[in-house]
Design an enzyme around this catalytic site. Sequence first.
Site, mmCIF file in Angstrom:
data_model
loop_
_atom_site.group_PDB
_atom_site.id
_atom_site.type_symbol
_atom_site.label_atom_id
_atom_site.label_comp_id
_atom_site.label_asym_id
_atom_site.label_seq_id
_atom_site.Cartn_x
_atom_site.Cartn_y
_atom_site.Cartn_z
ATOM 1 N N ASP A 283 21.685 20.435 28.888
ATOM 2 C CA ASP A 283 20.749 21.079 29.803
ATOM 3 C C ASP A 283 20.971 22.574 29.643
ATOM 4 O O ASP A 283 21.984 23.116 30.104
ATOM 5 C CB ASP A 283 21.024 20.631 31.242
ATOM 6 C CG ASP A 283 20.099 21.303 32.266
ATOM 7 O OD1 ASP A 283 19.427 22.297 31.908
ATOM 8 O OD2 ASP A 283 20.071 20.848 33.424
ATOM 9 N N SER B 107 6.041 32.882 22.964
ATOM 10 C CA SER B 107 4.688 32.319 22.927
ATOM 11 C C SER B 107 3.708 33.474 22.976
ATOM 12 O O SER B 107 4.035 34.549 23.512
ATOM 13 C CB SER B 107 4.453 31.403 24.137
ATOM 14 O OG SER B 107 3.077 31.054 24.251
ATOM 15 N N TYR C 85 4.917 29.840 33.181
ATOM 16 C CA TYR C 85 5.151 29.851 31.737
ATOM 17 C C TYR C 85 4.886 31.240 31.161
ATOM 18 O O TYR C 85 5.696 31.768 30.386
ATOM 19 C CB TYR C 85 4.261 28.807 31.078
ATOM 20 C CG TYR C 85 4.473 28.634 29.595
ATOM 21 C CD1 TYR C 85 5.573 27.944 29.097
ATOM 22 C CD2 TYR C 85 3.550 29.137 28.684
ATOM 23 C CE1 TYR C 85 5.763 27.768 27.739
ATOM 24 C CE2 TYR C 85 3.736 28.960 27.314
ATOM 25 C CZ TYR C 85 4.835 28.276 26.846
ATOM 26 O OH TYR C 85 5.015 28.092 25.493
ATOM 27 N N LYS D 145 7.824 33.441 29.397
ATOM 28 C CA LYS D 145 7.722 33.813 27.985
ATOM 29 C C LYS D 145 7.594 35.332 27.826
ATOM 30 O O LYS D 145 8.086 35.902 26.839
ATOM 31 C CB LYS D 145 6.548 33.095 27.331
ATOM 32 C CG LYS D 145 6.750 31.585 27.208
ATOM 33 C CD LYS D 145 7.978 31.217 26.393
ATOM 34 C CE LYS D 145 8.094 29.727 26.172
ATOM 35 N NZ LYS D 145 9.266 29.356 25.335
#
Length: 250
Positions: free
Chosen positions: A63, A142, A155, A159
Amino acid sequence: MDRLKDKVAIITGAGSGIGRAIAQHFAVEGAKVVVADYNEATAKETVAIISQAGGQAIISQTDISKTEQVQAMIKLAVDKFGGLDIIVNNAGVAPMGDVSSTTDEIWQKTIDVDLKGVFLGIRASVPEMEKRGKGKIINIASIAGLIGFQGITAYCAAKGGVVNLTKEAALDLAPKKINVNAIAPGVIKTAMTTDILKDEKTAQTMLVKTPIGRLGEPEDIAWAAVYLASDESDFVTGHILVVDGGWIAQ
């Protein structure tokens, strides 16, 4: 095929998708690979694929949002393969949710995995790379960290953090001859994007926004990672390598 001959590499999130493709390509290029993933079953599949092709790989069930587990992952690489040359901080999650619907739980999990996990991977790698006299750190960001994408608030934020963390870490670690770069993929066909691409209208919209005329494959990112992991990129650091078929060039 020996661009990474005898290098020791950790790839997080290597149980599937982009991470699996990177692990496979690294092994083909001669690296000894630690396949790290939260999902032990899929990690075993990746190791089996690499082993069947004649490569060297081991599993680390990890993890990446937990400091002690990341440290154990690094120790495993050192104990089994004698050191660490490369880490690809790839593991991530991409839950849907705009600024109004993103819950505290979604926000925290995304930041913990997609941003904190990258930081922990960088920090834990440095002492072992210093022993080698050089190292390569590759973060998977990304294009959502470079431009806005509606409906994936956490997200995009995470990113975006990876992009600037990469640049900052590159400055910190350059004197140690540790290169820190990121890859910013566009839309890549993986399990993470399967549900989105099932909608024909959405898939067509994404295709239209990709000038090269196709969506990305995991291998497109893997080849970029091979370059950034190899000696060929020794003078490249703090760079965000966009691999998106031209999406953000418009």
